[in-house]
Design an enzyme around this catalytic site. Structure first.
Site, mmCIF file in Angstrom:
data_model
loop_
_atom_site.group_PDB
_atom_site.id
_atom_site.type_symbol
_atom_site.label_atom_id
_atom_site.label_comp_id
_atom_site.label_asym_id
_atom_site.label_seq_id
_atom_site.Cartn_x
_atom_site.Cartn_y
_atom_site.Cartn_z
ATOM 1 N N CYS A 163 -9.328 6.147 28.660
ATOM 2 C CA CYS A 163 -8.403 7.189 29.104
ATOM 3 C C CYS A 163 -7.329 6.617 30.014
ATOM 4 O O CYS A 163 -7.409 6.712 31.249
ATOM 5 C CB CYS A 163 -9.122 8.335 29.801
ATOM 6 S SG CYS A 163 -8.042 9.760 30.012
ATOM 7 N N CYS A 343 -4.483 12.482 25.131
ATOM 8 C CA CYS A 343 -4.679 12.358 26.563
ATOM 9 C C CYS A 343 -4.130 13.613 27.246
ATOM 10 O O CYS A 343 -2.920 13.742 27.414
ATOM 11 C CB CYS A 343 -3.969 11.113 27.092
ATOM 12 S SG CYS A 343 -4.311 10.755 28.829
#
Length: 417
Positions: A163, A343
């Site tokens: 991430c 994301c």
């Protein structure tokens, strides 16, 4: 040495491993599936950002591994130790050997805390925090709550990491907390990134720069955290200039959120499955190993260049499952993964920018009528409610849900950029 055989052997019981096991079971009710995973606890890791930001509890991210796996899946609570792919065998830490027809390798990645000198001695105290571990994430929220002013540093190490937006997500949540308390002007917030830009996809980086400006955040690129002295509240960065020259600079802080360096697990790096960089060496479209045709990989440990996110895993799982079933049925593997990752960038305590993209940084949104650069309340609901529900009740349970994501959807917005 004890030995057992399974049609499909899965290494790793995180998002990728459990999803593959349950998805495979739904596609085929008869084949023998074994999963190797030592932990009895399963975490919804995308939730860690909002735990650190005070909008979620750690308990909400936790489930028992036993409650997630289909009861017909043979679960071995052990560690994979070594691989013998020529013999279709994996040896476990206990000494047991498991043979397989097909192997799926998805153990995630490891957090290399020790690569930052002094970090392990001070993490979880001295206002040194990190959202990247369930053991430390709650301390982030404690730090944000207690701080009334001063210098707040947020770091990002060299890529790849899981991430890639998470190091700055918590920064925006902290800044919004400070703003809501009326003390934002008492802070000097700085984002120290080892990389050269705010975000790897320029389309979103430009939009995020407006968020940074709105909070009055300073950005320092090519700043890699290499050492930290918690009691002295000092962080040491290796700074690289435009000519490649390096020097060390120190920065004092009242709070620092550290994103640790990350790499493939050591037992993967040392295995014949790894490429030169240590990741499971797989084809970026079929997810089949480049040397061993009965081996597949996905998730964070894979060598594919996509963003290491749960959204990427969701798209990878059907490709791996369908290709294994194709081989079982005497067919050939097919290309099916385009590098998709998502994301959800938490830009405040009520808004999220939903960044979706594929290989080569192609912007590939799923909602053609919405500008993906916009900070929207609906995606905050998604981050805190919708996406966790989809994770626990759809993806992890082995169901398939596919919302088309197309580069064509972004064309009119890219042309406006």
């Amino acid at each position: 040495m004890t030995q057992q055989h399974s049609t499909v052997l899965i290494i790793g019981g995180g998002a990728a491993g459990v999803s593959v096991a349950n998805n495979l079971r739904r596609q085929n009710a008869s084949i023998a599936i074994t999963l190797v995973e030592p932990s009895e606890t399963h975490y919804y890791q995308p939730g860690f950002t909002i735990v650190g930001g005070g909008a979620y509890t750690l308990k909400q991210t936790i489930r028992k591994e036993a409650d997630l796996l289909h009861p017909s899946v043979n679960w071995l609570k052990d560690y994979a130790e070594t691989f013998q792919p020529e013999a279709n065998t994996v040896t476990l830490r206990s000494g047991a050997a498991v043979t397989y027809d097909y192997l799926v390798v998805c153990p995630g990645l490891q957090l290399d805390w020790g690569k930052i000198e002094g970090l392990l001695d001070t993490l979880g105290k001295n206002q040194v925090c990190s959202n990247y571990s369930p053991d430390t994430v709650e301390y982030t929220w404690e730090c944000i709550q207690k701080l009334e002013g001063g210098t707040a540093l947020f770091t990002q190490p060299p890529m790849p990491i899981k991430c890639a937006g998470a190091p700055q997500k918590i920064m925006y949540l902290a800044a919004d907390r400070f703003r809501k308390k009326g003390i934002l002007d008492k802070f000097a917030i700085e984002f120290c990134n080892a990389g050269p830009a705010l975000f790897g996809v320029p389309f979103f980086a430009k939009a995020l720069s407006k968020v940074v400006a709105d909070y009055g955040i300073t950005t320092s690129f090519n700043h890699n955290l290499v050492a930290i002295d918690g009691p002295a509240k000092t962080a040491i960065f290796e700074v690289t200039d435009s000519n490649g020259n390096k020097e060390r600079v120190s920065k004092t802080f009242d709070m620092i959120h550290v994103t640790p360096p990350q790499s493939a697990p050591d037992f993967i790096k040392q295995s014949p499955l790894a490429n030169a960089a240590g990741w499971v060496d797989i084809n970026d479209k079929t997810l089949q190993h480049n040397k061993y045709p009965t081996v597949f990989g996905l998730g964070d440990a894979g060598s594919t260049s996509n963003a290491k996110t749960a959204a990427a895993v969701r798209k990878q799982v059907p490709v791996v499952v369908d290709n294994i079933l194709a081989l079982i049925n005497g067919k050939t593997v097919a290309e099916g993964y385009d590098g998709y990752g998502s994301c959800p960038l938490t830009t405040s305590l009520s808004t999220v920018m939903l960044a979706e993209f594929a290989y080569a940084g192609k912007v590939t949104p799923s909602f053609p009528w919405l500008d993906p650069r916009a900070n929207r309340r609906i995606w905050w609901w998604g981050k805190t409610t919708g996406f966790p529900w989809l994770y626990w009740h759809i993806m992890i349970k082995g169901y398939r849900i596919d919302i088309p994501h197309l580069e064509a959807y972004a064309k009119r917005f890219v042309s406006q950029d």
